[in-house]
Motif scaffolding. Structure first.
Motif, PDB file in Angstrom:
ATOM      1  N   GLU A   1       0.835  -1.320   0.033  1.00  0.00           N
ATOM      2  CA  GLU A   1      -0.015  -0.100  -0.103  1.00  0.00           C
ATOM      3  C   GLU A   1       0.817   1.186   0.013  1.00  0.00           C
ATOM      4  O   GLU A   1       0.368   2.253  -0.675  1.00  0.00           O
ATOM      5  CB  GLU A   1      -0.799   0.119   1.357  1.00  0.00           C
TER       6      GLU A   1
ATOM      7  N   ASN B   1       2.228   1.835  -3.306  1.00  0.00           N
ATOM      8  CA  ASN B   1       1.081   2.505  -4.376  1.00  0.00           C
ATOM      9  C   ASN B   1       0.743   3.836  -4.062  1.00  0.00           C
ATOM     10  O   ASN B   1       0.404   4.574  -4.950  1.00  0.00           O
ATOM     11  CB  ASN B   1      -0.298   1.490  -4.243  1.00  0.00           C
ATOM     12  N   ASN B   2       0.892   4.050  -2.791  1.00  0.00           N
ATOM     13  CA  ASN B   2       0.790   5.687  -2.380  1.00  0.00           C
ATOM     14  C   ASN B   2       2.027   6.258  -2.709  1.00  0.00           C
ATOM     15  O   ASN B   2       2.128   7.603  -2.335  1.00  0.00           O
ATOM     16  CB  ASN B   2       0.230   5.823  -0.972  1.00  0.00           C
TER      17      ASN B   2
END
Length: 205
Positions: free
Chosen positions: A142, A145-146
């Motif tokens: 995550e 992805n950020n």
């Protein structure tokens, strides 16, 4: 005293050796060598620590290693070893050794950041039934992805991951620190350091 003096001379100013006399289930300080922290003569070893030592000694040799902290917050790697009367086998004392690891933790973190260790690729895949590992990998993915990996430095990135894991109570699970250190390719002492920073920065309620 000679043994305690030798230990401190061997390991330097970050080491302190303390001798406790055990009588009627109470351990009182009788001698101390070193300057890691100021412990008054006659002070008692905490009942909680003494009980933990008793439990640890039931199925193992009469010694225990553990981590702690000085009154001013510096982290310690410590040990307790029982001293017994050779004629009766009765426990008459405890030798406590405290080694301040604060400088080691800082040095490890600096070296890992300087050498780019955080960029190494993990070769072992997590076990399919490793719930903690899956949660850690999910949060790392995550973060990628950020764009956290691109926006933050190596240390800030690892600190950000630890913060996210702490918010999800991952570190309440036994063995989580070892798993996270493996995923981030850093020592468990670095994870403890990041976790301490995260908890200190948390607003008090």
């Amino acid at each position: 005293m000679n043994i305690m003096t030798t230990l401190v001379a061997q390991f330097g100013s970050n080491c302190q050796a303390s001798l406790y006399e055990v009588h009627e289930g109470v351990a009182q300080l009788r001698a101390s060598v070193g300057t890691v922290m100021d412990v008054p003569q006659g002070s008692r070893l905490s009942a909680a620590l003494l009980d933990k030592f008793r439990q640890a000694s039931l199925n193992r040799a009469p010694r225990m290693q553990f981590t702690g902290a000085t009154p001013d917050g510096r982290r310690l790697s410590s040990s307790l070893t029982a001293i017994s009367d050779t004629s009766t086998g009765e426990e008459i004392g405890l030798l406590k050794i405290d080694f301040c690891i604060e400088h080691l933790i800082s040095s490890i973190d600096v070296l890992q950041t300087y050498c780019g260790i955080d960029e190494q690729v993990r070769t072992e895949e997590p076990s399919a039934d490793d719930d903690i590992g899956r949660r850690v990998d999910g949060i790392i993915a995550e973060a990628f992805n950020n764009g956290s990996r691109e926006r933050l430095s190596g240390k800030e990135y690892r600190l950000d991951i630890v913060r996210r894991l702490e918010e999800k109570d991952v570190f309440r699970v036994k063995g989580a620190v070892e798993i996270v250190s493996g995923r981030l390719n850093v020592s468990k002492y670095s994870i403890y350091n990041y976790l301490d920073q995260v908890r200190r920065a948390r607003p008090s309620k």
